[in-house]
Design an enzyme around this catalytic site. Structure first.
Site, PDB file in Angstrom:
ATOM      1  N   GLY A  97      -0.777  -4.231   2.369  1.00 51.13           N
ATOM      2  CA  GLY A  97      -1.626  -3.932   1.232  1.00 51.13           C
ATOM      3  C   GLY A  97      -2.525  -5.076   0.811  1.00 51.13           C
ATOM      4  O   GLY A  97      -3.050  -5.066  -0.296  1.00 51.13           O
ATOM      5  N   CYS A  98      -2.696  -6.079   1.661  1.00 51.84           N
ATOM      6  CA  CYS A  98      -3.484  -7.239   1.255  1.00 51.84           C
ATOM      7  C   CYS A  98      -4.980  -6.995   1.349  1.00 51.84           C
ATOM      8  O   CYS A  98      -5.765  -7.776   0.842  1.00 51.84           O
ATOM      9  CB  CYS A  98      -3.113  -8.451   2.102  1.00 51.84           C
ATOM     10  SG  CYS A  98      -3.559  -8.258   3.845  1.00 51.84           S
TER      11      CYS A  98
END
Length: 275
Positions: free
Chosen positions: A110-111
């Site tokens: 999810g970066c």
């Protein structure tokens, strides 16, 4: 060897010349083929279950996992009813390099930038083949494609698979591999060549598909300075071939073709004697 067959026969109903008839048709098989290194799965490709050891070697080469066939210690196909897992054992140095590469590719979920390694791989720099001392004639271009078409055994049966061949001027077509996937066919060809001791700079890669950037990348990694196709190239493929010093020839139709990059490798030559 594998218990999977590259083709199967299926029933069909065909309409020809206004008549409808029942019959059968030979179609290519398509199965999941996994590549595992040191017991860990790396990738799964959908492909034709033929020449799978060539596929394993060629995939390992074009993905940068190995640089030569001696870095593979063993290949063992493990099969079940669903597909084939190619268990590949690397020599120590290559295995260590792959473990380091995997650690660098791991990132937080999810970066927003987790795909950066994949993006860099997709647009990676390719080897410079501009210094390869190879010239071919107009006749070589026509002959390479004609011989490739004639040598496609699976495609003659199914009319549904791609082919990749390696042509050496004055020697002819020395290897052909086929697959439902165009990238797979080229990987199989790369594997077959390095397993047999041939080198990419010796000749020309010819393919029956369009020329995407991946096809240019794979041919350059093999070391070939000329890539020929029966279909058209993409813009990125042309730019990549130009930067790599590769001669790109496409849209080969009989005696006609178009040269997109580095035409200096191609010399006028007789086409009349090709047939």
């Amino acid at each position: 060897m594998t218990r999977f067959t590259p083709t199967t026969t299926v029933p069909e109903t065909a309409r020809r010349n206004g008549l409808v008839r029942s019959g059968t048709r030979t179609v290519p098989e398509e199965v999941p083929i996994a590549f595992s290194y040191g017991g860990t799965s790396h990738a799964v490709m959908m492909g034709t279950p033929a020449d799978i050891e060539d596929f394993a070697v060629g995939f390992s080469l074009t993905e940068g996992i190995i640089t030569n066939v001696d870095q593979i210690a063993a290949i063992e196909p493990i099969e079940d009813e669903r597909g084939i897992d190619m268990q590949i054992t690397l020599v120590d140095d290559a295995a260590d390099a792959l473990r380091v590469r995997r650690r660098h590719m791991a990132g937080p979920v999810g970066c927003g930038l987790c795909g950066i390694e994949s993006i860099e791989q997709a647009v990676r720099e390719v080897p410079d083949v501009s210094k390869v001392a190879l010239t071919i004639s107009y006749g070589d271009i026509v002959k390479a494609v004609a011989l490739l078409s004639d040598a496609q055994v699976l495609n003659h049966e199914t009319r549904a698979v791609h082919g990749a061949g390696f042509y050496i001027p004055a020697e002819g077509l020395i290897a052909v591999r086929e697959d439902v996937g165009r990238h797979n066919a080229l990987d199989k060809l790369c594997g077959a060549l390095i397993r047999s001791g041939h080198r990419g700079p010796e000749g020309v890669v010819a393919v029956t598909s369009r020329l995407s950037v991946e096809m240019v990348q794979k041919a350059a990694i093999l070391g070939s300075s000329v890539l020929i196709a029966i279909s058209a190239p993409t813009a990125l493929a042309i730019r990549t071939a130009e930067e790599a010093g590769m001669t790109l020839v496409a849209l080969v139709r009989g005696d006609d073709f178009e040269i997109f990059t580095h035409p200096q490798r191609i010399t006028p030559g007789s086409i009349a004697d090709v047939a």
